[in-house]
Design a protein around this motif. Structure first.
Motif, PDB file in Angstrom:
ATOM      1  N   ASP A 208       4.485  30.829   8.777  1.00 22.44           N
ATOM      2  CA  ASP A 208       5.525  30.400   7.870  1.00 22.44           C
ATOM      3  C   ASP A 208       5.707  31.463   6.787  1.00 22.44           C
ATOM      4  O   ASP A 208       4.752  31.940   6.187  1.00 22.44           O
TER       5      ASP A 208
ATOM      6  N   THR B 199      -4.035  19.133  12.183  1.00 19.76           N
ATOM      7  CA  THR B 199      -2.746  19.329  11.522  1.00 19.76           C
ATOM      8  C   THR B 199      -2.078  20.611  11.990  1.00 19.76           C
ATOM      9  O   THR B 199      -0.847  20.668  12.119  1.00 19.76           O
ATOM     10  N   TYR B 200      -2.852  21.658  12.266  1.00 25.42           N
ATOM     11  CA  TYR B 200      -2.264  22.883  12.811  1.00 25.42           C
ATOM     12  C   TYR B 200      -1.764  22.638  14.234  1.00 25.42           C
ATOM     13  O   TYR B 200      -0.707  23.147  14.630  1.00 25.42           O
TER      14      TYR B 200
ATOM     15  N   LEU C 283       2.840  13.448  10.399  1.00 25.63           N
ATOM     16  CA  LEU C 283       1.648  14.127  10.881  1.00 25.63           C
ATOM     17  C   LEU C 283       0.675  13.150  11.523  1.00 25.63           C
ATOM     18  O   LEU C 283       0.097  13.418  12.580  1.00 25.63           O
TER      19      LEU C 283
ATOM     20  N   HIS D 156       1.485  10.926   4.797  1.00 29.05           N
ATOM     21  CA  HIS D 156       1.915  11.874   5.823  1.00 29.05           C
ATOM     22  C   HIS D 156       2.149  11.123   7.134  1.00 29.05           C
ATOM     23  O   HIS D 156       1.417  11.323   8.120  1.00 29.05           O
TER      24      HIS D 156
ATOM     25  N   THR E 209       1.636  20.946  13.836  1.00 29.50           N
ATOM     26  CA  THR E 209       2.723  21.664  13.174  1.00 29.50           C
ATOM     27  C   THR E 209       2.884  23.093  13.656  1.00 29.50           C
ATOM     28  O   THR E 209       3.994  23.627  13.651  1.00 29.50           O
TER      29      THR E 209
ATOM     30  N   SER F 168      -2.674  17.343   2.832  1.00 26.81           N
ATOM     31  CA  SER F 168      -2.426  17.029   4.241  1.00 26.81           C
ATOM     32  C   SER F 168      -3.670  17.218   5.098  1.00 26.81           C
ATOM     33  O   SER F 168      -3.655  16.883   6.282  1.00 26.81           O
TER      34      SER F 168
ATOM     35  N   GLN G 284       1.895  25.604  12.025  1.00 25.35           N
ATOM     36  CA  GLN G 284       2.143  26.407  10.835  1.00 25.35           C
ATOM     37  C   GLN G 284       0.811  26.827  10.207  1.00 25.35           C
ATOM     38  O   GLN G 284      -0.105  26.018  10.055  1.00 25.35           O
TER      39      GLN G 284
END
Length: 586
Positions: free
Chosen positions: A92, A49-50, A463, A460, A53, A135, A55
Motif C-alpha cells: 500500500d 489480517t494480511y 475483516l 472490524h 487484505t 485491527s 496489504q
C-alpha cells in the motif's frame, strides 16, 4: 492524561494529550525490541489480517514500522513528487512498509528521468494509526513465526494503551469493557433479564436445547451486529446451577474454577459439565462468585487502569482459594487461561523494573511494591491450568459407561491463546479420541485464528467475516458433524460462521468438556447425541458404534410405547405429581 484512569473521549474533536503514564513507559522499555525485527516477512505467511487484505500495513512488519514512526520518527527517503503508481507491487502506498525506505534507490517517475531523493518525516494520521493498530487480532501467530522472537503483541498492546491515554476509549468499548465486564454482578443479572426478552428480537436457532447452551439470530438486521448469531443468554447463572451439583462425599482433591464472563452468563453448560465430571472422580470444585473479568479485554484494548484493578482483585481471590487447599486453578476459556498464566504480569513489569509513574498512578505504586505484586502473581500463575490438561495429565481421564446415540465425526479448532498462548495442543485431541462413538478427524490449519477475538467483529466486521469464512470452509472440508474447541469466544464465532455461511450445514460448535461429560445428566449439547438422560453401559471395543445405534432403536421403541399410555392411566396418578410433571414439561 493521568495514569490512574482510562480516559473517555472528549466532546467534539478529540485533542491528544501528552504521552505519559504506564503506556509511555512501557513503550520506552520495549522500544529497542523494534530494532530486532529483520523485515524477513515470515509473519506474512501466518497473519490472518494480511491473508484477508493482502496489504503490508496489516501484517506485523508493517505495524511495527508504523509504531516506530509514531513514537520515534525516522527520516524517510522518497523520490520527489513520486506518483502513487510507483509504489512497489503488493504494498500500500500509504503503508509504513511501503514508505519507510532508507534502502530504496531513486525512482524513475517521468520519462525515465531520475529525480533526486528528498528526506522528510513520515506523517501518520490518527485514523490510519488506529485502524492498523487495533485491527490486530492478538492471535500470537506472528510471534510464533518470528525468527528473532520480537514481542510483537506486547508492542502493539502498549501502542494501543498509549493511543487510549491520549484520545480516550470509544463509547462501544467503554460500555462493554468498563461497564458489563467490569461488574460481574451486572453481567449475570443482565443476562438473566435478557433471557426473558430475547425471544422478541432473536429467533432461536437451537430448538430443544435447554437453558445454558444454544444460539440465536436476530429476526431482522440490527445496528452494529446485523444478523450475527449469538449465544442465548442464560436464565440461570452458572453459580446457581453449580449449587445443584452434589459435592463428592469423600473428595480426594480440590481445585478452583475460573469460569470467565461467557461461561458465567451464556455457556453455563460448560461449567456444569466440568463440575459433574470432577465430582464423579472425587474432586471438589470451588467457584467463588467474587471473580472479576480476567482483564484481557481491558488490557488488549488499552484500558490498562481497568485491567490492573481486575487483576489485583482476582489475585486476592486466587490466593484465597490456594490457601483453602486448591491444587490448581482451572480455566475453560483459552483467553482467560492465557491472561491468568502470564499476560497479567505485563501490566506490572514496567514499574517493577524500576520505572515509576511519577506519582500519577492512583495507588502510587513504587518499583518495590510492584515487584512484590509480581512475586505474588507468579506464585498463582504457576497454578493456573486449562481444564483439558488437568483431565488428561492429572486425572488421566477415561470416560465412564455412556454412548452417543449415533456415530459422529468430530474435528477440533485450536484456540489461539490455548495453542500458542499456553502451548496446549495435544491434550484436547487425546480426550476427544477417547469419547466412545466419536471419530476424530484433523482439520487443515486447525490453529489458524477464526476471527473471533472477543468484540473484534464490532470494530472490524469485514475483516472478521473474511477470516471466519476461511475457517468455516476448512471445517466443511472435514465432513465433521461437530467442531469442538476449548474457548467460548471461538464457539460463538464458529457457530456464527456455520449458520450464516451454510458451509457446514447441520454442523454445530461445542466445547470439548461438553462431549466428555459422562455423568447421569449430561449438559444440553451432549443431550443431542445421547439416547437417554441415563448413562448407557458400553464396552469400549470394536463394534461399539453399531451397539450404540441398536440401543438408540430400543430407546425409541420404549418411548413409542410410552406415548400409547391412555388418559385414564394418567388421571390415576396423584394430582401433585401430575402438576409437577406439567410444570417440568413446560
Amino acid at each position: 492524561m493521568p495514569a490512574h484512569s482510562d480516559p473517555a473521549p472528549a466532546g467534539g474533536r478529540r485533542v491528544p494529550g501528552p504521552r505519559q503514564g504506564l503506556p509511555a513507559l512501557e513503550m520506552e522499555l520495549l522500544f529497542d525490541e523494534l530494532d530486532r525485527c529483520l523485515r524477513c516477512g515470515f509473519c506474512m505467511a501466518v497473519c490472518p489480517t494480511y491473508g484477508a487484505t493482502g496489504q503490508e500495513q496489516f501484517v506485523a512488519r508493517g505495524r511495527l514500522n508504523l509504531i516506530q514512526q509514531q513514537f520515534h520518527p525516522l527520516p524517510v527517503v522518497e523520490a520527489a513528487r513520486a506518483a502513487p503508481a510507483a509504489a512497489t507491487a503488493g504494498e500500500d502506498a500509504c503503508s509504513p512498509a511501503g514508505q519507510v525506505a532508507g534502502n530504496h534507490p531513486p525512482r524513475k517517475v517521468a520519462h525515465g528521468v531520475d529525480r533526486p531523493p528528498t528526506a522528510r518525516r513520515l506523517e501518520i494520521g490518527r485514523k490510519q494509526f488506529k485502524e492498523v493498530i487495533f485491527s490486530c487480532l492478538s492471535c500470537l501467530a506472528c510471534e510464533t513465526a518470528c525468527p528473532p522472537g520480537v514481542p510483537i503483541t506486547r508492542l502493539i498492546t502498549a501502542a494501543r494503551a498509549d493511543y487510549v491515554s491520549r484520545y480516550g476509549i470509544p463509547l462501544i468499548k467503554r460500555v462493554a469493557i468498563q461497564g458489563a465486564l467490569a461488574h460481574p454482578f451486572l453481567l449475570r443479572e443482565g443476562a438473566h433479564l435478557a433471557s426473558w426478552v430475547q425471544g422478541a428480537l432473536f429467533r432461536d436457532r437451537s430448538p430443544g436445547v435447554p437453558d445454558g447452551m444454544g444460539v440465536q439470530q436476530p429476526r431482522c438486521s440490527l445496528p452494529l451486529v446485523g444478523r450475527r448469531v449469538f449465544p442465548r443468554a442464560a436464565r440461570y447463572s452458572l453459580y446457581r446451577r453449580l449449587e445443584q451439583i452434589p459435592r463428592p462425599p469423600k473428595a480426594r482433591r480440590r481445585v478452583a474454577f475460573f469460569p470467565g464472563c461467557m461461561i458465567s452468563a451464556a455457556y453455563t453448560d460448560v461449567g456444569v459439565a466440568l463440575a459433574s465430571m470432577l465430582a464423579r472422580r472425587g474432586v471438589e470444585m470451588i467457584a467463588p462468585r467474587q471473580w472479576q473479568c480476567c482483564g484481557m479485554p481491558a488490557q488488549v484494548h488499552g484500558a490498562w487502569a481497568t485491567a490492573r484493578r481486575q487483576v489485583l482483585k482476582n489475585l486476592e481471590i486466587m490466593e484465597s482459594v490456594l490457601d483453602q487447599g486448591a491444587e490448581a486453578i482451572l480455566t475453560a476459556c483459552a483467553s482467560c487461561g492465557s491472561q491468568l498464566s502470564h499476560h497479567m504480569l505485563e501490566l506490572f513489569e514496567v514499574s517493577a523494573a524500576g520505572r515509576t509513574t511519577g506519582g500519577q498512578d492512583e495507588q502510587h505504586h513504587t518499583a518495590a511494591a510492584d515487584r512484590s505484586i509480581i512475586t505474588r502473581l507468579r506464585r498463582v500463575a504457576g497454578r493456573v491450568m486449562d481444564a483439558t490438561v488437568y483431565l488428561a495429565d492429572v486425572l488421566h481421564y477415561e470416560p465412564g459407561p455412556f454412548a452417543l446415540a449415533r456415530p459422529v465425526t468430530v474435528t477440533y479448532h485450536d484456540p489461539c491463546h490455548l495453542a500458542r498462548g499456553q502451548g496446549v495442543r495435544q491434550e484436547p485431541r487425546q480426550l476427544l479420541e477417547r469419547v466412545p462413538g466419536a471419530r476424530f478427524v484433523e482439520m487443515e490449519e486447525a490453529d489458524r485464528c477464526c476471527g473471533g477475538a472477543g468484540i473484534y467483529f464490532l470494530e472490524h466486521p469485514d475483516l472478521s467475516d473474511a477470516i471466519q469464512r476461511r475457517k468455516t470452509q476448512a471445517i466443511a472440508a472435514t465432513g465433521a458433524d461437530l467442531v469442538a474447541t476449548a474457548c467460548p469466544a471461538c464457539m460463538m464465532q464458529l457457530e456464527d460462521g456455520l449458520v450464516r455461511s451454510g458451509a457446514g450445514e447441520g454442523v454445530h460448535a461445542v466445547h470439548v468438556l461438553q462431549l466428555l461429560d459422562d455423568t447421569d445428566r449430561p449438559p444440553a449439547e451432549q443431550r443431542r447425541y445421547r439416547p437417554t438422560s441415563e448413562p448407557v453401559k458400553e464396552q469400549r471395543e470394536q463394534g461399539s458404534q453399531e451397539e450404540a445405534m441398536e440401543r438408540a432403536k430400543q430407546v425409541a421403541a420404549i418411548r413409542g410405547n410410552a406415548e400409547k399410555t391412555t388418559r385414564g392411566q394418567l388421571r390415576s396418578l396423584a394430582r401433585p405429581v401430575l402438576r409437577y410433571n406439567t410444570r417440568v414439561s413446560r
